[in-house]
Scaffold this motif. Structure first.
Motif, mmCIF file in Angstrom:
data_model
loop_
_atom_site.group_PDB
_atom_site.id
_atom_site.type_symbol
_atom_site.label_atom_id
_atom_site.label_comp_id
_atom_site.label_asym_id
_atom_site.label_seq_id
_atom_site.Cartn_x
_atom_site.Cartn_y
_atom_site.Cartn_z
ATOM 1 N N LYS A 132 31.828 -6.873 -20.331
ATOM 2 C CA LYS A 132 32.841 -7.253 -19.346
ATOM 3 C C LYS A 132 32.179 -7.629 -18.026
ATOM 4 O O LYS A 132 32.530 -8.638 -17.392
ATOM 5 C CB LYS A 132 33.826 -6.098 -19.124
ATOM 6 C CG LYS A 132 34.820 -5.878 -20.257
ATOM 7 C CD LYS A 132 35.776 -4.749 -19.902
ATOM 8 C CE LYS A 132 36.758 -4.465 -21.018
ATOM 9 N NZ LYS A 132 37.677 -5.587 -21.270
ATOM 10 N N GLU A 134 33.850 -10.525 -26.111
ATOM 11 C CA GLU A 134 32.940 -9.413 -25.862
ATOM 12 C C GLU A 134 32.268 -8.961 -27.156
ATOM 13 O O GLU A 134 31.066 -8.670 -27.181
ATOM 14 C CB GLU A 134 33.706 -8.243 -25.230
ATOM 15 C CG GLU A 134 34.140 -8.488 -23.795
ATOM 16 C CD GLU A 134 35.295 -7.609 -23.360
ATOM 17 O OE1 GLU A 134 35.906 -7.920 -22.319
ATOM 18 O OE2 GLU A 134 35.609 -6.625 -24.067
ATOM 19 N N THR A 135 33.041 -8.911 -28.226
ATOM 20 C CA THR A 135 32.498 -8.511 -29.525
ATOM 21 C C THR A 135 31.435 -9.502 -29.995
ATOM 22 O O THR A 135 30.400 -9.116 -30.538
ATOM 23 C CB THR A 135 33.618 -8.405 -30.570
ATOM 24 O OG1 THR A 135 34.539 -7.390 -30.170
ATOM 25 C CG2 THR A 135 33.071 -8.072 -31.956
ATOM 26 N N ASP A 149 38.522 -9.019 -25.962
ATOM 27 C CA ASP A 149 37.887 -8.250 -27.037
ATOM 28 C C ASP A 149 37.077 -9.176 -27.938
ATOM 29 O O ASP A 149 35.978 -8.835 -28.377
ATOM 30 C CB ASP A 149 38.949 -7.542 -27.892
ATOM 31 C CG ASP A 149 39.654 -6.425 -27.160
ATOM 32 O OD1 ASP A 149 38.995 -5.734 -26.364
ATOM 33 O OD2 ASP A 149 40.861 -6.243 -27.390
ATOM 34 N N ARG A 159 30.643 -2.321 -24.356
ATOM 35 C CA ARG A 159 31.735 -3.259 -24.082
ATOM 36 C C ARG A 159 31.916 -3.447 -22.579
ATOM 37 O O ARG A 159 32.177 -4.559 -22.112
ATOM 38 C CB ARG A 159 33.037 -2.773 -24.731
ATOM 39 C CG ARG A 159 34.173 -3.793 -24.611
ATOM 40 C CD ARG A 159 35.340 -3.450 -25.506
ATOM 41 N NE ARG A 159 34.997 -3.520 -26.914
ATOM 42 C CZ ARG A 159 34.960 -4.641 -27.619
ATOM 43 N NH1 ARG A 159 35.236 -5.803 -27.043
ATOM 44 N NH2 ARG A 159 34.671 -4.608 -28.901
#
Length: 282
Positions: free
Chosen positions: A228, A150-151, A147, A224
């Motif tokens: 990935k 990716e953020t 997370d 998102r």
């Protein structure tokens, strides 16, 4: 041993390196848990928050100092099946959840622009409010390593800024409240491996507005998911690129940054350019 004891053992023994050690490293490195804290561990019903709940229980049991935990579940309008899965897993894992109701899904259903953003913002506010009411000074969320990176990439590619997901934050709307992310260094693949090893099933998307992802698809096609896929592709050519992204967040070279913001104020490298006689590219 009972099922919950076997699950706890798997965290500390089988997945000690992948999960427990990284969980502990996050707590220590970012100073997330302190003596006397009362922490609302926020459980959405997914694999990440449920594993976080068990890890926090183990930390409370085996840690060096005393703190209290409340396992907080907000029902924003789950369908019956999701609610049952959450309650069943909490019972299986021996996590004593406190459930409170809200009407967030009903409110979000009436908006057309950025419903996910509005929902996330309202959910966060509701969790803060309930945690404060229960005497907590912190809320813990289950965001993990993937997370975080990716953020960071989404921020660069879609928001035109370098902005990370912080391991802890002070609330700007709830006095003396703080948000912590104890799973900050735990990888999603290892969480999935732990889930499969223990033959556990969790909800993957609780959104009532997107019923197709009740227990399955969690948003293929989203930004998102794009991140990935991008990171997966990059790792095929450069193993360890995900850790490089994570490490770069801790290794910003301000001498080579053109502009940055701090506490709302914008700064430029030109401010002290003439005073700096060093060529950083030499």
């Amino acid at each position: 041993m009972e099922k919950h004891q076997l699950i706890e053992r798997s965290i500390i023994k089988k997945y000690r390196k992948e999960i427990w050690n990284r969980f502990i490293k996050s707590v220590i490195r970012y100073d997330l848990v302190n003596e006397g804290d009362k922490i609302a561990v926020c459980i959405s019903g997914g694999k990440d928050s449920m594993l976080m709940a068990k890890a926090m229980q183990l930390l409370q049991k085996h840690g060096k100092f005393s703190f209290d935990l409340v396992f907080l579940v907000m029902d924003p309008g789950y369908n019956n099946r999701n609610r049952q899965v959450i309650e069943s897993n909490a019972n299986l894992l021996k996590v004593p959840i406190t459930v409170f109701e809200s009407s967030i899904y009903d409110i979000v259903a009436g908006t057309e622009q950025s419903p996910c953003y509005l929902c996330a913002k309202m959910r966060r506010g509701a969790l803060y409010s309930k945690a404060k009411e229960l005497g907590c000074n912190k809320i813990a969320l289950g965001h993990h390593f993937d997370d975080v990176i990716e953020t960071t990439l989404m921020s660069m590619l879609y928001s035109a800024e370098i902005k990370t997901m912080m391991p802890k934050l002070k609330s700007s709307n709830f006095e003396d409240m703080e948000l912590i992310r104890p799973m900050y260094m735990v990888r999603e693949d290892d969480i999935l491996a732990w889930k499969r090893y223990n033959e556990l099933e969790f909800i993957r998307c609780a959104c009532r507005l997107t019923e197709k992802c009740v227990l399955g698809d969690d948003g293929i096609g989203s930004k998102r998911q794009e991140m990935k896929a991008l990171i997966k592709k990059l790792k095929r050519d450069t193993p360890g690129v995900d850790m490089n992204i994570f490490t770069s967040m801790h290794n910003v070279n301000l001498d080579t940054v053109i502009e940055y913001r701090k506490k709302g104020q914008r700064h430029s490298f030109l401010e002290d350019y003439d005073a700096d006689k060093v060529d950083h590219n030499e």
